[in-house]
Scaffold this active site. Sequence first.
Site, PDB file in Angstrom:
ATOM      1  CE  LYS A 172     -10.587  -6.011  -0.466  1.00 42.47           C
ATOM      2  NZ  LYS A 172     -11.706  -5.314   0.164  1.00 42.47           N
ATOM      3  CE  LYS A 240     -11.910  -4.503   7.867  1.00 41.65           C
ATOM      4  NZ  LYS A 240     -12.574  -5.114   6.681  1.00 41.65           N
TER       5      LYS A 240
END
Length: 297
Positions: A172, A240
């Site tokens: 990811k 983030k």
Amino acid sequence: MSEKIGFIGLGIMGRGMVDNLMKAGFAVTVWNRTASRMEPFVERGASGADSPRAVAEASDISIICVSDTPDVEAVVLGDDGVIHGASAGDLVIDMSTISPETTVEIGARLQAKGVAMLDAPISGGSEGAANGTLSIMIGGLDADVSRAMPCFEAMGATITHVGEAGAGQTVKLSNQILCVVNMLAASEALLFAQAGGVDLDKMLQAVTGGAAGSWMLANRGPQVISDYWEPGFSIDLQQKDLRLVLGAADEMGIPVIATALCFNLYRTLQAQGLGAEGNHGIIKALEAMAGIQARLT
């Protein structure tokens, strides 16, 4: 559907995912920190829980989709967390994007109680969540992936078991590198075309289907030129993820030069209060330097 499903986190992604699980016929128990977000699902037949622990107590498979590593730690390992409500033989699926190292640590804590875990982060934006066409990257054991596959098939279109625990998170983060660097390239190209006096809509028509095409160009390019900044994935959330990339890359000793550039461009937008806008807003950082905007007129 014999398995009872719990779902923790009804944010921009989670709401669409729960919707598709319910459409597929699963009995779903939901929990969200802001309780009002549970109401539309409870009205349609889902059960509402008062804690992550209660979700796990009511479920065979507990799915988590929250914002950041500390949030996953809190809902799984906290005083009222999933670990205190799950029983031996249950399965926890974390579909958040968090630290691969922390993923492995959480999985080990659950395994000590006889509870299996998969890390299965997602890509595809709010559109993919709503349409059930997410890309899902899964780390964990084959048997657990097979067990979870009906859930994954309700939420995603591209479902790939990429390796052992933590591998889903690593893939990811690789995905996030591609997303931001592709969007930076799309932004430079749009700004270049604007400065050259080209019709931006025709420019997109000409290049999107060719070798220069990408998902970000095809889906976010039209939003840029239409002055549409609602988030499929926000700048704040993107940052983030990029912090995770930069931290992991530092530990591995590899260069992520373009990713670091994108991180710093996004930081300038956060300083302007634009963190809640879509991550395609990276073009605004370039536009501020150039003194022009790439928009349809």
